[in-house]
Write an enzyme that holds these catalytic residues in place. Sequence first.
Site, PDB file in Angstrom:
ATOM      1  N   SER A   1       0.834  -1.221   0.000  1.00  0.00           N
ATOM      2  CA  SER A   1       0.000   0.000   0.000  1.00  0.00           C
ATOM      3  C   SER A   1       0.862   1.262   0.000  1.00  0.00           C
ATOM      4  O   SER A   1       0.585   2.220  -0.740  1.00  0.00           O
ATOM      5  CB  SER A   1      -0.959   0.008   1.199  1.00  0.00           C
ATOM      6  OG  SER A   1      -0.288  -0.300   2.402  1.00  0.00           O
TER       7      SER A   1
ATOM      8  N   HIS B   1      -2.033  -8.936   1.867  1.00  0.00           N
ATOM      9  CA  HIS B   1      -1.718  -7.657   2.549  1.00  0.00           C
ATOM     10  C   HIS B   1      -2.866  -7.386   3.531  1.00  0.00           C
ATOM     11  O   HIS B   1      -3.152  -8.212   4.390  1.00  0.00           O
ATOM     12  CB  HIS B   1      -1.524  -6.581   1.476  1.00  0.00           C
ATOM     13  CG  HIS B   1      -0.893  -5.300   1.947  1.00  0.00           C
ATOM     14  ND1 HIS B   1      -0.261  -5.152   3.151  1.00  0.00           N
ATOM     15  CD2 HIS B   1      -0.801  -4.070   1.342  1.00  0.00           C
ATOM     16  CE1 HIS B   1       0.187  -3.918   3.284  1.00  0.00           C
ATOM     17  NE2 HIS B   1      -0.132  -3.234   2.190  1.00  0.00           N
TER      18      HIS B   1
ATOM     19  N   HIS C   1       5.654 -12.845   7.691  1.00  0.00           N
ATOM     20  CA  HIS C   1       5.875 -11.463   7.257  1.00  0.00           C
ATOM     21  C   HIS C   1       7.065 -11.396   6.315  1.00  0.00           C
ATOM     22  O   HIS C   1       7.999 -12.192   6.429  1.00  0.00           O
ATOM     23  CB  HIS C   1       6.119 -10.536   8.462  1.00  0.00           C
ATOM     24  CG  HIS C   1       5.853  -9.107   8.143  1.00  0.00           C
ATOM     25  ND1 HIS C   1       6.800  -8.285   7.566  1.00  0.00           N
ATOM     26  CD2 HIS C   1       4.725  -8.352   8.263  1.00  0.00           C
ATOM     27  CE1 HIS C   1       6.270  -7.091   7.371  1.00  0.00           C
ATOM     28  NE2 HIS C   1       5.007  -7.107   7.782  1.00  0.00           N
TER      29      HIS C   1
ATOM     30  N   ARG D   1       2.888  -4.827  16.932  1.00  0.00           N
ATOM     31  CA  ARG D   1       1.509  -4.333  16.805  1.00  0.00           C
ATOM     32  C   ARG D   1       0.539  -5.418  17.281  1.00  0.00           C
ATOM     33  O   ARG D   1      -0.460  -5.137  17.934  1.00  0.00           O
ATOM     34  CB  ARG D   1       1.222  -3.925  15.352  1.00  0.00           C
ATOM     35  CG  ARG D   1       2.154  -2.819  14.856  1.00  0.00           C
ATOM     36  CD  ARG D   1       2.000  -2.580  13.361  1.00  0.00           C
ATOM     37  NE  ARG D   1       2.387  -3.750  12.575  1.00  0.00           N
ATOM     38  CZ  ARG D   1       2.258  -3.855  11.254  1.00  0.00           C
ATOM     39  NH1 ARG D   1       1.717  -2.851  10.565  1.00  0.00           N
ATOM     40  NH2 ARG D   1       2.645  -4.934  10.600  1.00  0.00           N
TER      41      ARG D   1
ATOM     42  N   ASP E   1      -2.316  -8.573  11.660  1.00  0.00           N
ATOM     43  CA  ASP E   1      -3.683  -9.010  11.369  1.00  0.00           C
ATOM     44  C   ASP E   1      -4.154 -10.188  12.219  1.00  0.00           C
ATOM     45  O   ASP E   1      -5.321 -10.573  12.147  1.00  0.00           O
ATOM     46  CB  ASP E   1      -3.803  -9.389   9.887  1.00  0.00           C
ATOM     47  CG  ASP E   1      -3.633  -8.175   8.993  1.00  0.00           C
ATOM     48  OD1 ASP E   1      -4.046  -7.081   9.413  1.00  0.00           O
ATOM     49  OD2 ASP E   1      -3.093  -8.321   7.882  1.00  0.00           O
TER      50      ASP E   1
HETATM   51  N1  NMX Z   1       1.044 -19.863   6.050  1.00  0.00           N
HETATM   52  C1  NMX Z   1       1.425 -20.722   5.073  1.00  0.00           C
HETATM   53  N2  NMX Z   1       2.450 -20.500   4.246  1.00  0.00           N
HETATM   54  C2  NMX Z   1       3.173 -19.391   4.452  1.00  0.00           C
HETATM   55  C3  NMX Z   1       2.868 -18.469   5.473  1.00  0.00           C
HETATM   56  C4  NMX Z   1       1.736 -18.729   6.274  1.00  0.00           C
HETATM   57  N3  NMX Z   1       1.322 -17.888   7.221  1.00  0.00           N
HETATM   58  N4  NMX Z   1       3.767 -17.455   5.430  1.00  0.00           N
HETATM   59  C5  NMX Z   1       4.597 -17.743   4.406  1.00  0.00           C
HETATM   60  N5  NMX Z   1       4.234 -18.891   3.804  1.00  0.00           N
HETATM   61  C6  NMX Z   1       4.810 -19.521   2.621  1.00  0.00           C
HETATM   62  C7  NMX Z   1       4.679 -18.558   1.438  1.00  0.00           C
HETATM   63  O1  NMX Z   1       3.366 -18.662   0.862  1.00  0.00           O
HETATM   64  C8  NMX Z   1       5.783 -19.051   0.522  1.00  0.00           C
HETATM   65  O2  NMX Z   1       5.327 -20.230  -0.115  1.00  0.00           O
HETATM   66  P1  NMX Z   1       5.648 -20.499  -1.684  1.00  0.00           P
HETATM   67  O3  NMX Z   1       7.139 -20.411  -1.811  1.00  0.00           O
HETATM   68  O4  NMX Z   1       5.100 -21.852  -1.930  1.00  0.00           O
HETATM   69  O5  NMX Z   1       4.953 -19.411  -2.443  1.00  0.00           O
HETATM   70  C9  NMX Z   1       6.874 -19.454   1.515  1.00  0.00           C
HETATM   71  O6  NMX Z   1       6.209 -19.688   2.772  1.00  0.00           O
HETATM   72  C10 NMX Z   1       7.941 -18.402   1.717  1.00  0.00           C
HETATM   73  O7  NMX Z   1       7.321 -17.202   2.106  1.00  0.00           O
HETATM   74  P2  NMX Z   1       8.074 -16.139   3.059  1.00  0.00           P
HETATM   75  O8  NMX Z   1       9.352 -15.783   2.376  1.00  0.00           O
HETATM   76  O9  NMX Z   1       8.161 -16.673   4.446  1.00  0.00           O
HETATM   77  O10 NMX Z   1       7.034 -14.954   3.070  1.00  0.00           O
HETATM   78  P3  NMX Z   1       6.817 -13.813   1.979  1.00  0.00           P
HETATM   79  O11 NMX Z   1       7.726 -12.691   2.294  1.00  0.00           O
HETATM   80  O12 NMX Z   1       6.855 -14.336   0.591  1.00  0.00           O
HETATM   81  O13 NMX Z   1       5.288 -13.402   2.267  1.00  0.00           O
HETATM   82  C11 NMX Z   1       3.394 -12.929   3.645  1.00  0.00           C
HETATM   83  C12 NMX Z   1       4.893 -12.699   3.435  1.00  0.00           C
HETATM   84  C13 NMX Z   1       2.897 -12.025   4.765  1.00  0.00           C
HETATM   85  C14 NMX Z   1       2.642 -12.568   2.353  1.00  0.00           C
HETATM   86  C15 NMX Z   1       3.158 -14.425   4.008  1.00  0.00           C
HETATM   87  O14 NMX Z   1       3.801 -14.734   5.226  1.00  0.00           O
HETATM   88  C16 NMX Z   1       1.693 -14.788   4.100  1.00  0.00           C
HETATM   89  O15 NMX Z   1       1.071 -15.083   3.059  1.00  0.00           O
HETATM   90  N6  NMX Z   1       1.082 -14.768   5.335  1.00  0.00           N
HETATM   91  C17 NMX Z   1      -0.323 -15.020   5.508  1.00  0.00           C
HETATM   92  C18 NMX Z   1      -1.133 -13.818   5.012  1.00  0.00           C
HETATM   93  C19 NMX Z   1      -0.993 -12.635   5.938  1.00  0.00           C
HETATM   94  O16 NMX Z   1      -1.108 -12.753   7.149  1.00  0.00           O
HETATM   95  N7  NMX Z   1      -0.780 -11.443   5.356  1.00  0.00           N
HETATM   96  C20 NMX Z   1      -0.768 -10.207   6.138  1.00  0.00           C
HETATM   97  C21 NMX Z   1       0.578  -9.500   6.167  1.00  0.00           C
HETATM   98  C22 NMX Z   1       0.500  -8.266   7.048  1.00  0.00           C
HETATM   99  N8  NMX Z   1      -0.346  -7.225   6.491  1.00  0.00           N
HETATM  100  O17 NMX Z   1      -1.184  -6.731   7.141  1.00  0.00           O
HETATM  101  O18 NMX Z   1      -0.187  -6.821   5.335  1.00  0.00           O
HETATM  102  C1  MLT Z   2       1.957  -3.599   6.731  1.00  0.00           C
HETATM  103  O1  MLT Z   2       1.596  -3.080   7.799  1.00  0.00           O
HETATM  104  O2  MLT Z   2       2.041  -2.928   5.686  1.00  0.00           O
HETATM  105  C2  MLT Z   2       2.177  -5.068   6.696  1.00  0.00           C
HETATM  106  O3  MLT Z   2       2.720  -5.550   7.878  1.00  0.00           O
HETATM  107  C3  MLT Z   2       2.890  -5.563   5.460  1.00  0.00           C
HETATM  108  C4  MLT Z   2       4.319  -5.155   5.253  1.00  0.00           C
HETATM  109  O4  MLT Z   2       4.919  -4.397   5.997  1.00  0.00           O
HETATM  110  O5  MLT Z   2       4.883  -5.667   4.257  1.00  0.00           O
END
Ligand code: NMX
Ligand code: MLT
Length: 433
Positions: free
Chosen positions: A242, A272, A318, A327, A373
């Site tokens: 964002s 996100h 994350h 947070r 979240d």
């Molecule tokens: N559950 C299952 N798989 C996960 C999770 C999780 N909570 N977190 C990471 N992974 C997987 C991810 O999908 C990826 O798989 P693949 O290679 O098959 O695509 C692998 O682990 C490596 O990912 P990371 O390097 O650990 O994480 P990345 O930096 O790519 O992504 C998020 C970060 C936040 C997108 C990821 O942890 C996620 O999808 N979490 C769940 C969704 C979430 O809570 N998002 C909110 C973030 C905060 N916000 O408010 O924006």
């Molecule tokens: C945010 O607050 O924007 C989320 O934690 C996602 C991020 O920092 O990448």
Amino acid sequence: MATVAQEVKMTALREKLAAEFPKKATEIREMVKQFGNLKISEVTIEQAYGGMRGVKGLVCDTSEVPPDKGLIIREIPVGQLVDKTPEETFWLLLTGELPTKEQLADLDKDLKARAKVPEYVWKVLEAMPKDSHPMAMFNTAILVMEKESKFRLHYDQGMPKSDYWVWTLEDALDIIARLPEIAAGVYRMRFGKGARIASDPKLTWSENYVKMLGLPDPQGKFADCMRLYLVLHSDHESGNVSAHTTFCVNSALSDLYYSLSAGLNGLAGPLHGLANQECLHWILDVKKKFGGVPSEEQLKQFAWETLNSGKVVPGYGHAVLRITDPRFAAFLDWGKKHIAQDEVFQIVERVFNTVPGVLQQVQKIKDPWPNVDAGSGALLYHFGLTEFDYYTVLFSVSRALGVCAQAVVARAMGWPIERPKSVTTKWMKSQIK
Ligand code: NMX
Ligand code: MLT
């Protein structure tokens, strides 16, 4: 053409920024002139294909997120801001200092004077399909107000570059002042809650938002919860989707109505900001399946089922953080103090005690800890805000504070249009050879 001094009231905030920005801009210009060639990052093939994770290629002075500490706003860890208001936080984001009582009162007065939402916004929202996502409605409302942009008006009249930040600040204040009424209006319209509720001039920005939502809050606890919510989500440096989208679009000198709505469209993605609605779904699925708070063993199994079905456990993991998000910790503390007996909140606590252990066993997951979240939905649910689809709108109202502040700073520093270089896969291969 009239000058800024003739057209814009000199508020305490603008006075402060007008004194600070030129010094800061000169300091940065000098640093770039002297040390511009110093390397601060390198990029690997994995990073180029992997969402640029860890590449240091952006500057953000409003906040930083060290992986082992979490959000720090202008050198204050977010855990030390849990008693502040969103208005104080906005001032801090912009100026680097917390406001005095007088400065805060001046900002409060200024925001109230700008709060009226143009009537055509409601007409546009009413014309949207009844099952539109609240985020689509909220972002449409911001975009449709673009004709109000003072930045665009003055750009078209040929304003000097030194005035860009002043009109960006004007747009930021106009937008921020109106967001609670728009967000509350979307809630009432989208979920059939009846007529919009008028704001009360005696209340603060976030108290008014709660009042206009119209949920019962006899002890003012929901208002306090929302105050905290709106502080905690406000900024997270500038690499998140964002913030980065808003920054990038604004760098083309698209005004804040264009750039903020673009950034918030990114917040609407399930990886996100939308993760907060997904997360509460997951928690309530747990409650339904086990008929209440499950045992740790049952929870572990449920988490494995989610992972084995190819889904993510929402609220965990994350891109930057490698610890429990402070947070989340702040929400957990607040919940323990105020709603400890709530079953949904108790499930959130149990998930926190259990799920990281499961995620740690999945090698590819780099951060097994809860993010912002993971717990917020349980608090909202407790206070009767049970429409999950709406949760990302709350996140948006808060995130607007940070990304608008970032845009004002960027225009004050005179940063150019963002345009990194892309390469082809063929070029990548040629590097390997
Ligand atoms: N559950 C299952 N798989 C996960 C999770 C999780 N909570 N977190 C990471 N992974 C997987 C991810 O999908 C990826 O798989 P693949 O290679 O098959 O695509 C692998 O682990 C490596 O990912 P990371 O390097 O650990 O994480 P990345 O930096 O790519 O992504 C998020 C970060 C936040 C997108 C990821 O942890 C996620 O999808 N979490 C769940 C969704 C979430 O809570 N998002 C909110 C973030 C905060 N916000 O408010 O924006
Ligand atoms: C945010 O607050 O924007 C989320 O934690 C996602 C991020 O920092 O990448």
